[in-house]
Scaffold this motif. Sequence first.
Motif, PDB file in Angstrom:
ATOM      1  N   VAL A 258       0.564  -1.105   0.035  1.00 37.46           N
ATOM      2  CA  VAL A 258      -0.062   0.078   0.051  1.00 37.46           C
ATOM      3  C   VAL A 258       0.818   1.177   0.112  1.00 37.46           C
ATOM      4  N   ASN A 259       0.680   2.183  -1.055  1.00 34.94           N
ATOM      5  CA  ASN A 259       1.345   3.423  -0.952  1.00 34.94           C
ATOM      6  C   ASN A 259       0.700   4.462  -0.129  1.00 34.94           C
ATOM      7  N   ASN A 260       1.461   4.802   0.956  1.00 37.00           N
ATOM      8  CA  ASN A 260       0.798   5.909   1.911  1.00 37.00           C
ATOM      9  C   ASN A 260       1.660   7.065   1.493  1.00 37.00           C
ATOM     10  N   VAL A 261       0.661   8.222   0.826  1.00 37.73           N
ATOM     11  CA  VAL A 261       1.357   9.479   0.641  1.00 37.73           C
ATOM     12  C   VAL A 261       0.787  10.539   1.607  1.00 37.73           C
ATOM     13  N   SER A 262       1.869  11.108   2.062  1.00 34.31           N
ATOM     14  CA  SER A 262       1.777  12.218   3.115  1.00 34.31           C
ATOM     15  C   SER A 262       2.344  13.345   2.667  1.00 34.31           C
ATOM     16  N   THR A 263       1.864  14.774   3.123  1.00 25.99           N
ATOM     17  CA  THR A 263       2.520  15.811   2.515  1.00 25.99           C
ATOM     18  C   THR A 263       3.419  16.519   3.698  1.00 25.99           C
ATOM     19  N   GLU A 264       4.741  16.975   3.508  1.00 22.28           N
ATOM     20  CA  GLU A 264       5.555  17.358   4.614  1.00 22.28           C
ATOM     21  C   GLU A 264       5.761  18.777   4.169  1.00 22.28           C
ATOM     22  N   GLN A 265       6.143  19.621   5.052  1.00 25.45           N
ATOM     23  CA  GLN A 265       6.598  20.851   4.750  1.00 25.45           C
ATOM     24  C   GLN A 265       8.019  20.941   5.083  1.00 25.45           C
ATOM     25  N   ARG A 266       8.958  21.113   4.064  1.00 22.74           N
ATOM     26  CA  ARG A 266      10.477  21.133   3.870  1.00 22.74           C
ATOM     27  C   ARG A 266      11.105  22.428   4.212  1.00 22.74           C
ATOM     28  N   PHE A 267      11.975  22.793   4.964  1.00 16.48           N
ATOM     29  CA  PHE A 267      12.561  23.890   5.345  1.00 16.48           C
ATOM     30  C   PHE A 267      13.481  24.244   3.884  1.00 16.48           C
ATOM     31  N   GLN A 268      13.391  25.545   3.407  1.00 16.91           N
ATOM     32  CA  GLN A 268      14.272  25.889   2.206  1.00 16.91           C
ATOM     33  C   GLN A 268      15.229  26.937   2.578  1.00 16.91           C
ATOM     34  N   GLY A 269      14.770  27.625   3.515  1.00 11.16           N
ATOM     35  CA  GLY A 269      15.966  28.682   3.838  1.00 11.16           C
ATOM     36  C   GLY A 269      14.917  30.014   4.431  1.00 11.16           C
ATOM     37  N   TYR A 270      15.590  31.078   4.306  1.00 11.37           N
ATOM     38  CA  TYR A 270      15.016  32.371   4.964  1.00 11.37           C
ATOM     39  C   TYR A 270      14.948  33.659   3.789  1.00 11.37           C
ATOM     40  N   ASN A 271      13.932  34.300   3.803  1.00 10.29           N
ATOM     41  CA  ASN A 271      13.722  35.417   3.111  1.00 10.29           C
ATOM     42  C   ASN A 271      13.969  36.433   4.091  1.00 10.29           C
ATOM     43  N   VAL A 272      15.368  37.286   3.656  1.00  8.12           N
ATOM     44  CA  VAL A 272      15.626  38.386   4.702  1.00  8.12           C
ATOM     45  C   VAL A 272      15.697  39.694   4.218  1.00  8.12           C
ATOM     46  N   THR A 273      15.140  40.706   4.808  1.00  9.62           N
ATOM     47  CA  THR A 273      15.024  41.820   4.366  1.00  9.62           C
ATOM     48  C   THR A 273      15.819  42.786   5.245  1.00  9.62           C
ATOM     49  N   TYR A 274      16.797  43.354   4.482  1.00  7.61           N
ATOM     50  CA  TYR A 274      17.905  44.139   5.699  1.00  7.61           C
ATOM     51  C   TYR A 274      18.149  45.461   4.867  1.00  7.61           C
ATOM     52  N   GLU A 275      18.949  46.393   5.791  1.00  9.77           N
ATOM     53  CA  GLU A 275      18.954  47.791   5.541  1.00  9.77           C
ATOM     54  C   GLU A 275      20.456  48.069   5.278  1.00  9.77           C
ATOM     55  N   TYR A 276      21.078  48.661   4.087  1.00 11.15           N
ATOM     56  CA  TYR A 276      22.386  48.928   4.040  1.00 11.15           C
ATOM     57  C   TYR A 276      22.704  50.313   3.264  1.00 11.15           C
ATOM     58  N   ASN A 277      23.105  51.136   4.079  1.00 13.04           N
ATOM     59  CA  ASN A 277      23.497  52.679   3.632  1.00 13.04           C
ATOM     60  C   ASN A 277      22.312  53.212   3.191  1.00 13.04           C
ATOM     61  N   GLY A 278      21.254  53.189   4.083  1.00 13.79           N
ATOM     62  CA  GLY A 278      19.914  53.886   3.861  1.00 13.79           C
ATOM     63  C   GLY A 278      18.998  53.281   2.865  1.00 13.79           C
ATOM     64  N   GLN A 279      19.349  52.122   2.372  1.00 10.44           N
ATOM     65  CA  GLN A 279      18.379  51.454   1.184  1.00 10.44           C
ATOM     66  C   GLN A 279      18.125  50.044   1.803  1.00 10.44           C
ATOM     67  N   ILE A 280      16.679  49.669   1.500  1.00 12.49           N
ATOM     68  CA  ILE A 280      16.393  48.118   1.631  1.00 12.49           C
ATOM     69  C   ILE A 280      16.387  47.258   0.663  1.00 12.49           C
ATOM     70  N   PHE A 281      17.131  46.044   1.135  1.00 16.78           N
ATOM     71  CA  PHE A 281      17.334  44.949   0.195  1.00 16.78           C
ATOM     72  C   PHE A 281      16.584  43.727   0.654  1.00 16.78           C
ATOM     73  N   THR A 282      16.476  42.713  -0.300  1.00 19.86           N
ATOM     74  CA  THR A 282      16.187  41.454   0.152  1.00 19.86           C
ATOM     75  C   THR A 282      16.759  40.441  -0.479  1.00 19.86           C
ATOM     76  N   GLY A 283      16.977  39.222   0.439  1.00 17.31           N
ATOM     77  CA  GLY A 283      17.875  38.385  -0.176  1.00 17.31           C
ATOM     78  C   GLY A 283      17.382  36.836   0.554  1.00 17.31           C
ATOM     79  N   ARG A 284      17.932  35.705   0.134  1.00 16.92           N
ATOM     80  CA  ARG A 284      17.470  34.504   0.736  1.00 16.92           C
ATOM     81  C   ARG A 284      18.887  33.931   1.382  1.00 16.92           C
ATOM     82  N   THR A 285      18.904  33.360   2.585  1.00 17.05           N
ATOM     83  CA  THR A 285      19.757  32.790   3.297  1.00 17.05           C
ATOM     84  C   THR A 285      19.489  31.466   3.527  1.00 17.05           C
ATOM     85  N   GLN A 286      20.605  30.560   3.645  1.00 19.23           N
ATOM     86  CA  GLN A 286      20.315  29.191   4.422  1.00 19.23           C
ATOM     87  C   GLN A 286      20.082  29.010   5.755  1.00 19.23           C
ATOM     88  N   ASN A 287      20.845  29.992   6.552  1.00 23.68           N
ATOM     89  CA  ASN A 287      20.711  29.728   7.816  1.00 23.68           C
ATOM     90  C   ASN A 287      20.049  31.232   8.210  1.00 23.68           C
TER      91      ASN A 287
END
Length: 181
Positions: free
Chosen positions: A136-165
């Motif tokens: 019997v093939n039991n199928v389930s859905t899992e939530q897998r962690f992919q990383g973080y969407n990070v919003t940061y400020e540098y030199n008065g400007q706002i940027f976004t990026g993705r990090t693993q940690n």
Amino acid sequence: MMNLNQFNPKQTVRPIFASIVFLFWSTGAIAQSSAIIAEARVIGSEPIYQAVQVSNPTQECWQEPVQVKSEEYSSTPAILGAIIGGSVGNEFGSGKSRDAATLAGVVLGGSIGHDIEKKNQKSNSRTVYEQRCRTVNNVSTEQRFQGYNVTYEYNGQIFTGRTQNHPGQTIRVSVSVVPVN
């Protein structure tokens, strides 16, 4: 025309090398490699999860009842019928016809004895259990962690990026200075 005795490699190689350096610098190849590492203030970070379907095949087994027939069978009635039929057939006829009558009596007596045995035969059935299995093939859905969407400020400007940690309160950024033409 150049005389080979007057060839000076230093005088020829220097202009070529200078031309190559200028070409790389003007296209930004050298300028981009001189990046500065700086710290930027993290404004927010959100974990990223992706729903993934996971298949887990398992084996299910059960005991299934099965009817098994066991028949008690004896050859004695057929043999006894053949003997009696042969004796009776032997009493009739004479000479070669006696042999034929004996043979016919054996066959007929054996057949009658067999039929009587089948009629009186006991048929017993019993239940045994056999193991049956299927996958019997039991199928389930899992939530897998992919990383973080990070919003940061540098030199008065706002940027976004993705990090693993998780970045914490600050994030290291690479800052490049490239001349604008």
